[in-house]
Design a protein around this motif. Structure first.
Motif, PDB file in Angstrom:
ATOM      1  N   ARG A 105      15.140  35.650 -19.990  1.00  0.00           N
ATOM      2  CA  ARG A 105      14.004  34.994 -20.291  1.00  0.00           C
ATOM      3  C   ARG A 105      13.419  33.679 -19.493  1.00  0.00           C
ATOM      4  O   ARG A 105      12.493  33.740 -18.931  1.00  0.00           O
ATOM      5  CB  ARG A 105      13.915  34.613 -21.692  1.00  0.00           C
ATOM      6  N   ALA A 106      14.432  33.052 -19.263  1.00  0.00           N
ATOM      7  CA  ALA A 106      14.649  31.787 -18.390  1.00  0.00           C
ATOM      8  C   ALA A 106      13.932  32.194 -16.974  1.00  0.00           C
ATOM      9  O   ALA A 106      13.181  31.607 -16.196  1.00  0.00           O
ATOM     10  CB  ALA A 106      15.898  31.003 -18.162  1.00  0.00           C
ATOM     11  N   LEU A 107      14.470  33.337 -16.343  1.00  0.00           N
ATOM     12  CA  LEU A 107      14.131  33.889 -15.008  1.00  0.00           C
ATOM     13  C   LEU A 107      12.927  34.439 -15.054  1.00  0.00           C
ATOM     14  O   LEU A 107      11.861  34.107 -14.020  1.00  0.00           O
ATOM     15  CB  LEU A 107      15.159  34.836 -14.655  1.00  0.00           C
ATOM     16  N   LEU A 108      12.325  34.802 -15.988  1.00  0.00           N
ATOM     17  CA  LEU A 108      10.974  35.476 -16.223  1.00  0.00           C
ATOM     18  C   LEU A 108       9.753  34.276 -16.289  1.00  0.00           C
ATOM     19  O   LEU A 108       9.046  34.115 -15.656  1.00  0.00           O
ATOM     20  CB  LEU A 108      10.768  36.320 -17.485  1.00  0.00           C
ATOM     21  N   ARG A 109      10.210  33.340 -17.354  1.00  0.00           N
ATOM     22  CA  ARG A 109       9.598  32.063 -17.407  1.00  0.00           C
ATOM     23  C   ARG A 109       9.458  31.317 -16.025  1.00  0.00           C
ATOM     24  O   ARG A 109       8.307  31.153 -15.812  1.00  0.00           O
ATOM     25  CB  ARG A 109       9.960  31.180 -18.456  1.00  0.00           C
ATOM     26  N   LYS A 110      10.605  31.442 -15.310  1.00  0.00           N
ATOM     27  CA  LYS A 110      10.130  30.718 -14.013  1.00  0.00           C
ATOM     28  C   LYS A 110       9.182  31.454 -12.867  1.00  0.00           C
ATOM     29  O   LYS A 110       8.373  30.802 -12.519  1.00  0.00           O
ATOM     30  CB  LYS A 110      11.653  30.570 -13.400  1.00  0.00           C
ATOM     31  N   GLU A 111       9.738  32.764 -13.211  1.00  0.00           N
ATOM     32  CA  GLU A 111       8.654  33.410 -12.447  1.00  0.00           C
ATOM     33  C   GLU A 111       7.241  33.729 -12.415  1.00  0.00           C
ATOM     34  O   GLU A 111       6.279  33.595 -11.668  1.00  0.00           O
ATOM     35  CB  GLU A 111       9.276  35.109 -12.516  1.00  0.00           C
ATOM     36  N   LEU A 112       7.071  33.292 -13.851  1.00  0.00           N
ATOM     37  CA  LEU A 112       5.575  33.127 -14.198  1.00  0.00           C
ATOM     38  C   LEU A 112       5.035  31.977 -14.244  1.00  0.00           C
ATOM     39  O   LEU A 112       3.744  31.537 -14.639  1.00  0.00           O
ATOM     40  CB  LEU A 112       5.349  33.691 -15.657  1.00  0.00           C
ATOM     41  N   GLY A 113       5.956  30.739 -13.905  1.00  0.00           N
ATOM     42  CA  GLY A 113       5.540  29.344 -13.587  1.00  0.00           C
ATOM     43  C   GLY A 113       5.271  28.718 -14.968  1.00  0.00           C
ATOM     44  O   GLY A 113       4.484  28.017 -15.129  1.00  0.00           O
ATOM     45  N   LEU A 114       6.094  29.227 -16.145  1.00  0.00           N
ATOM     46  CA  LEU A 114       5.949  28.610 -17.416  1.00  0.00           C
ATOM     47  C   LEU A 114       7.215  27.850 -17.727  1.00  0.00           C
ATOM     48  O   LEU A 114       7.841  27.737 -18.676  1.00  0.00           O
ATOM     49  CB  LEU A 114       6.077  30.034 -18.238  1.00  0.00           C
ATOM     50  N   HIS A 115       7.651  26.856 -16.663  1.00  0.00           N
ATOM     51  CA  HIS A 115       8.816  26.266 -16.785  1.00  0.00           C
ATOM     52  C   HIS A 115       8.964  25.775 -18.337  1.00  0.00           C
ATOM     53  O   HIS A 115       8.691  24.719 -18.755  1.00  0.00           O
ATOM     54  CB  HIS A 115       9.104  25.131 -15.856  1.00  0.00           C
TER      55      HIS A 115
ATOM     56  N   LEU B  82       8.608  39.493 -21.113  1.00  0.00           N
ATOM     57  CA  LEU B  82       8.720  38.108 -21.736  1.00  0.00           C
ATOM     58  C   LEU B  82       8.714  38.224 -23.282  1.00  0.00           C
ATOM     59  O   LEU B  82       9.589  37.784 -24.112  1.00  0.00           O
ATOM     60  CB  LEU B  82       8.006  37.156 -21.135  1.00  0.00           C
ATOM     61  N   LEU B  83       7.654  38.841 -23.824  1.00  0.00           N
ATOM     62  CA  LEU B  83       7.283  38.990 -25.064  1.00  0.00           C
ATOM     63  C   LEU B  83       8.372  39.806 -25.785  1.00  0.00           C
ATOM     64  O   LEU B  83       9.031  39.288 -26.913  1.00  0.00           O
ATOM     65  CB  LEU B  83       6.094  39.811 -25.038  1.00  0.00           C
ATOM     66  N   VAL B  84       9.041  40.875 -25.293  1.00  0.00           N
ATOM     67  CA  VAL B  84       9.867  41.641 -25.770  1.00  0.00           C
ATOM     68  C   VAL B  84      11.305  40.902 -25.812  1.00  0.00           C
ATOM     69  O   VAL B  84      12.032  40.883 -26.814  1.00  0.00           O
ATOM     70  CB  VAL B  84      10.338  42.828 -25.054  1.00  0.00           C
ATOM     71  N   LEU B  85      11.507  39.925 -24.774  1.00  0.00           N
ATOM     72  CA  LEU B  85      12.656  39.064 -24.781  1.00  0.00           C
ATOM     73  C   LEU B  85      12.632  38.075 -26.046  1.00  0.00           C
ATOM     74  O   LEU B  85      13.740  37.811 -26.580  1.00  0.00           O
ATOM     75  CB  LEU B  85      13.039  38.502 -23.298  1.00  0.00           C
ATOM     76  N   ASP B  86      11.574  37.505 -26.229  1.00  0.00           N
ATOM     77  CA  ASP B  86      11.230  36.758 -27.349  1.00  0.00           C
ATOM     78  C   ASP B  86      11.814  37.246 -28.423  1.00  0.00           C
ATOM     79  O   ASP B  86      12.247  36.702 -29.444  1.00  0.00           O
ATOM     80  CB  ASP B  86       9.887  36.260 -27.430  1.00  0.00           C
TER      81      ASP B  86
END
Length: 135
Positions: free
Chosen positions: A125-135, A105-109
């Motif tokens: 990044r959207a998929l990772l944020r969803k996976e981490l619960g960071l909608h 996520l950090l590298v995608l940012d």
């Protein structure tokens, strides 16, 4: 030899005003040395061996399909932007293999700071944020 080691060599060369440059090729340990009227290609993985034309052509032939910047002519000097992008992509690939979700996520940012409209990075990044619960 890896990209970070090559970057260290480039940094040290700059400190002593030696005109070494990273070139557009997937074999990241070959650098271009520009001298007045001449240029040489140096293979850092072979202890700084100056490559003969035949050896250089063999490397190009062997590694061309995996070159990350295929839109640029081979052996062109890479810009700082291209080097940063290449390094960041390699970090992402490393974290992807190790399932390091927060690091990905950090590298995608960072990649989106470099290329803000890249749909592939935005989607990942959207998929990772969803996976981490960071909608």
């Amino acid at each position: 030899m890896s990209l970070p080691i090559t970057l260290i060599y480039l940094y040290l060369a700059k400190q002593v005003q030696l005109p070494l440059c990273m070139i557009n090729h997937s074999f990241n340990c070959v650098v271009k040395w520009n001298r007045p009227g001449k240029c040489h290609f140096i293979d850092l993985a072979q202890g700084g061996k100056v490559l003969q034309e035949k050896e250089l052509l063999e490397l190009i032939k062997e590694r061309s399909p995996t070159c990350p910047n295929r839109h640029l002519p081979y052996l062109d000097i890479l810009s700082t932007f291209s080097i940063l992008r290449t390094y960041t992509l390699k970090l992402y690939q490393l974290f992807e293999r190790t399932n390091a979700t927060e690091e990905k996520l950090l590298v995608l940012d960072v990649l989106l700071e470099i290329e803000e409209n890249n749909l592939r990075y935005l989607g990942a990044r959207a998929l990772l944020r969803k996976e981490l619960g960071l909608h």
